[in-house]
Design a protein around this motif. Structure first.
Motif, PDB file in Angstrom:
ATOM      1  N   VAL A 399       0.866  -1.176   0.000  1.00  0.00           N
ATOM      2  CA  VAL A 399       0.000   0.000   0.000  1.00  0.00           C
ATOM      3  C   VAL A 399       0.905   1.229   0.000  1.00  0.00           C
ATOM      4  N   TYR A 400       0.789   2.042  -1.058  1.00  0.00           N
ATOM      5  CA  TYR A 400       1.674   3.194  -1.208  1.00  0.00           C
ATOM      6  C   TYR A 400       1.010   4.477  -0.705  1.00  0.00           C
ATOM      7  N   SER A 401       0.448   4.412   0.485  1.00  0.00           N
ATOM      8  CA  SER A 401      -0.150   5.600   1.109  1.00  0.00           C
ATOM      9  C   SER A 401      -0.123   5.435   2.619  1.00  0.00           C
ATOM     10  N   ASN A 402      -0.136   6.581   3.301  1.00  0.00           N
ATOM     11  CA  ASN A 402      -0.177   6.605   4.766  1.00  0.00           C
ATOM     12  C   ASN A 402       0.963   5.803   5.396  1.00  0.00           C
ATOM     13  N   ASN A 403       2.143   5.921   4.810  1.00  0.00           N
ATOM     14  CA  ASN A 403       3.328   5.260   5.352  1.00  0.00           C
ATOM     15  C   ASN A 403       4.250   6.301   5.982  1.00  0.00           C
ATOM     16  N   PRO A 404       5.073   5.904   6.926  1.00  0.00           N
ATOM     17  CA  PRO A 404       5.946   6.867   7.611  1.00  0.00           C
ATOM     18  C   PRO A 404       7.031   7.417   6.685  1.00  0.00           C
ATOM     19  N   GLU A 405       7.283   8.723   6.821  1.00  0.00           N
ATOM     20  CA  GLU A 405       8.364   9.332   6.054  1.00  0.00           C
ATOM     21  C   GLU A 405       9.699   8.832   6.588  1.00  0.00           C
ATOM     22  N   GLN A 406      10.633   8.644   5.679  1.00  0.00           N
ATOM     23  CA  GLN A 406      11.939   8.112   6.046  1.00  0.00           C
ATOM     24  C   GLN A 406      12.985   9.228   6.067  1.00  0.00           C
ATOM     25  N   SER A 407      13.845   9.159   7.033  1.00  0.00           N
ATOM     26  CA  SER A 407      14.891  10.178   7.208  1.00  0.00           C
ATOM     27  C   SER A 407      16.240   9.606   6.787  1.00  0.00           C
ATOM     28  N   ARG A 408      16.954  10.335   5.935  1.00  0.00           N
ATOM     29  CA  ARG A 408      18.279   9.860   5.534  1.00  0.00           C
ATOM     30  C   ARG A 408      19.251   9.875   6.699  1.00  0.00           C
ATOM     31  N   GLU A 409      19.024  10.784   7.645  1.00  0.00           N
ATOM     32  CA  GLU A 409      19.893  10.809   8.828  1.00  0.00           C
ATOM     33  C   GLU A 409      19.797   9.495   9.600  1.00  0.00           C
ATOM     34  N   VAL A 410      18.566   8.997   9.748  1.00  0.00           N
ATOM     35  CA  VAL A 410      18.377   7.723  10.451  1.00  0.00           C
ATOM     36  C   VAL A 410      18.968   6.571   9.646  1.00  0.00           C
ATOM     37  N   HIS A 411      18.670   6.527   8.364  1.00  0.00           N
ATOM     38  CA  HIS A 411      19.159   5.434   7.519  1.00  0.00           C
ATOM     39  C   HIS A 411      20.680   5.439   7.428  1.00  0.00           C
ATOM     40  N   PHE A 412      21.251   6.639   7.253  1.00  0.00           N
ATOM     41  CA  PHE A 412      22.692   6.707   7.041  1.00  0.00           C
ATOM     42  C   PHE A 412      23.484   6.728   8.338  1.00  0.00           C
ATOM     43  N   ALA A 413      22.762   6.579   9.452  1.00  0.00           N
ATOM     44  CA  ALA A 413      23.469   6.358  10.717  1.00  0.00           C
ATOM     45  C   ALA A 413      24.199   5.016  10.658  1.00  0.00           C
ATOM     46  N   LYS A 414      23.685   4.136   9.783  1.00  0.00           N
ATOM     47  CA  LYS A 414      24.387   2.885   9.515  1.00  0.00           C
ATOM     48  C   LYS A 414      25.493   3.176   8.498  1.00  0.00           C
ATOM     49  N   GLU A 415      26.705   3.049   8.915  1.00  0.00           N
ATOM     50  CA  GLU A 415      27.833   3.428   8.069  1.00  0.00           C
ATOM     51  C   GLU A 415      27.849   2.647   6.762  1.00  0.00           C
ATOM     52  N   GLU A 416      27.534   1.350   6.829  1.00  0.00           N
ATOM     53  CA  GLU A 416      27.584   0.543   5.608  1.00  0.00           C
ATOM     54  C   GLU A 416      26.571   1.035   4.581  1.00  0.00           C
ATOM     55  N   LYS A 417      25.405   1.516   5.044  1.00  0.00           N
ATOM     56  CA  LYS A 417      24.389   2.005   4.121  1.00  0.00           C
ATOM     57  C   LYS A 417      24.822   3.321   3.495  1.00  0.00           C
ATOM     58  N   LYS A 418      25.419   4.184   4.286  1.00  0.00           N
ATOM     59  CA  LYS A 418      25.929   5.460   3.765  1.00  0.00           C
ATOM     60  C   LYS A 418      27.001   5.213   2.710  1.00  0.00           C
ATOM     61  N   VAL A 419      27.875   4.248   2.954  1.00  0.00           N
ATOM     62  CA  VAL A 419      28.935   3.919   2.004  1.00  0.00           C
ATOM     63  C   VAL A 419      28.329   3.390   0.706  1.00  0.00           C
ATOM     64  N   ARG A 420      27.296   2.538   0.815  1.00  0.00           N
ATOM     65  CA  ARG A 420      26.655   2.002  -0.386  1.00  0.00           C
ATOM     66  C   ARG A 420      25.958   3.099  -1.177  1.00  0.00           C
ATOM     67  N   TYR A 421      25.298   4.016  -0.487  1.00  0.00           N
ATOM     68  CA  TYR A 421      24.631   5.147  -1.140  1.00  0.00           C
ATOM     69  C   TYR A 421      25.650   6.017  -1.882  1.00  0.00           C
ATOM     70  N   GLU A 422      26.751   6.328  -1.233  1.00  0.00           N
ATOM     71  CA  GLU A 422      27.774   7.168  -1.864  1.00  0.00           C
ATOM     72  C   GLU A 422      28.408   6.455  -3.057  1.00  0.00           C
ATOM     73  N   TYR A 423      28.567   5.148  -2.948  1.00  0.00           N
ATOM     74  CA  TYR A 423      29.130   4.364  -4.053  1.00  0.00           C
ATOM     75  C   TYR A 423      28.199   4.421  -5.265  1.00  0.00           C
ATOM     76  N   LEU A 424      26.890   4.266  -5.009  1.00  0.00           N
ATOM     77  CA  LEU A 424      25.907   4.303  -6.085  1.00  0.00           C
ATOM     78  C   LEU A 424      25.832   5.700  -6.709  1.00  0.00           C
ATOM     79  N   LYS A 425      25.806   6.723  -5.863  1.00  0.00           N
ATOM     80  CA  LYS A 425      25.712   8.096  -6.363  1.00  0.00           C
ATOM     81  C   LYS A 425      26.963   8.471  -7.158  1.00  0.00           C
ATOM     82  N   ASN A 426      28.124   8.114  -6.638  1.00  0.00           N
ATOM     83  CA  ASN A 426      29.373   8.405  -7.360  1.00  0.00           C
ATOM     84  C   ASN A 426      29.410   7.666  -8.700  1.00  0.00           C
TER      85      ASN A 426
END
Length: 437
Positions: A399-426
């Protein structure tokens, strides 16, 4: 419940000219017809138009057949025709006698085929390209076809409704941008020169200045033709790296004369086209496949970041990311399940935040019941989920409605996820830079 609809973007076929190098193009388009590969529209320039129109009339084999049959016929192509009529390729024979009597063109099939077919000609007064939608390919329309293939010094100026026209290759040899502006998102471009080919200024330009002095705008276009041609090929290869274009071209120079009369040489170049088409058949089919991610049909929001202006919409971002998603960008807990066949596996959060960088909007998360969230994007009501395919049929229960907004600060508090995001963006930034280079 989510309704996952497939979306078929409008597909286009771009056909470069090149006189008898067009036999290479005919080899490819004949295989396309035989294999049932279809397009919503095509645009042809010069020989790309005169030979390419057979794809709309559904007549595989016709172009190579009549070119071989009449290769030594003075009515078809000869210097005597040039001297007598002003046209190297006899206008009456090529555009009237041949399609109407000698090797009949199927005008009925052409008219009934919903595929659009455009040809490009050059207005001799402005030196600019004119694009004409050939709806019937008969009557007065055949003059547009003739104009598209009327080479300077080898043809008369073609008069249509009080204006004069010459070869479309003078002004737009590879009309990919024309097709994109018409809304054709996925384009196969057939070139008749190999990758790496760089056009040089014509040695005949001083002679052209004498013959074309009545048309200064055409002379200016001819003067700049090599520069414009090279820019257009670079653009095509740039778009190919981003995933919105597939370029098919010879693996080496074709080595055929523009006015080749040897039927064996015509057949050789035609077979080169056929062989390449067969070799690339699976790649072509995969390129033309519809999109399956949630929201693909309405994912039309424009980039909010100038740095990513080449990524025109989320579908084109998906195409580019298909080249970048890998096991290294996959969530560690899911890496054992990642494969090329399921390349979106474990990519949701880093992909959604990268899409947010490009298009703005917000990232929301669908609770998965194990403490994790599946991330997707909402850009001012344009909702799309670039990685929904990883869930297969299960995605239909989302269901693509009434779902909680996600914060990049919370997600990227996990170092491995931040590294993967930067790898993809780069990776995306590098892809754009390499393409532009």
């Amino acid at each position: 419940m989510a309704e996952i609809k497939t979306f078929c973007p409008k597909t286009g076929l771009v056909l470069e000219g090149g006189a008898m190098r067009g036999m290479f193009t005919s080899g490819i388009t004949d295989v396309f017809m035989e294999e049932g590969i279809k397009f919503d529209a095509a645009v042809g320039v010069s020989a790309g138009a005169t030979f390419g129109c057979n794809i709309k009339s559904c007549q595989p084999g016709r172009a190579i057949r009549y070119n071989k049959r009449f290769s030594h016929d003075k009515r078809y192509c000869s210097f005597s025709s040039l001297i007598k009529t002003g046209d190297l390729y006899g206008a009456k024979f090529c555009y009237y006698d041949l399609p109407q009597k000698e090797d009949p063109f199927d005008y009925k099939a052409y008219r009934e085929n919903p595929m659009k077919f455009y040809c490009v000609a050059t207005d001799v007064q402005t030196g600019k390209a004119v694009y004409h939608n050939l709806k019937t390919c008969d009557g007065s329309e055949i003059e547009w076809m003739r104009a598209s293939a009327s080479m300077p010094m080898a043809s008369r100026v073609v008069e249509i409704d009080g204006r004069g026209y010459l070869d479309g290759g003078i002004s737009d040899s590879i009309p990919l941008e024309f097709m994109q502006k018409k809304g054709y998102e996925k384009n196969v471009v057939i070139l008749t020169q190999p990758r790496g080919f760089v056009k040089k200024d014509s040695r005949l330009f001083p002679l052209m200045k004498l013959f074309m002095k009545k048309y200064p705008a055409v002379l200016e276009a001819l003067k700049n033709r090599a520069l414009v041609y090279n820019q257009e090929t670079q653009y095509a290869f740039f778009q190919e790296k981003l995933g919105s274009v597939l370029v098919l071209c010879p693996e080496r120079p074709l080595g055929i004369s523009r006015t080749e009369h040897d039927a064996n040489e015509l057949e050789r170049v035609y077979e080169e086209g056929r062989n390449l088409a067969k070799k690339k058949l699976e790649q072509v089919r995969n390129f033309l496949k519809p999109y399956f991610f949630y929201g693909s049909a309405s994912a039309d929001c424009a980039p909010a970041s100038e740095a990513f202006s080449a990524i025109k919409n989320p579908r084109l971002l998906y195409d580019a990311l298909c080249k970048l998603w890998c096991r290294k960008t996959c969530a560690p807990r899911l890496q054992s399940e990642w494969s090329q066949e399921n390349r979106t596996k474990g990519q949701c959060s880093i992909t959604a935040f990268l899409a947010q960088d490009i298009f703005g909007g917000k990232v929301y998360g669908i609770p998965l019941g194990d403490g994790n969230f599946h991330c997707y994007n909402d850009v001012d009501g344009c909702i799309f989920d670039l990685t929904s395919e990883q869930f297969g049929e299960k995605a239909a229960s989302f269901v693509y409605s009434n779902n909680p907004e996600q914060s990049r600060e919370v997600h990227f508090a996990k170092e491995e996820k931040k590294v993967r995001y930067e790898y993809l963006k780069n990776g995306l930034v590098n892809l754009l830079q390499q393409s532009q280079a």
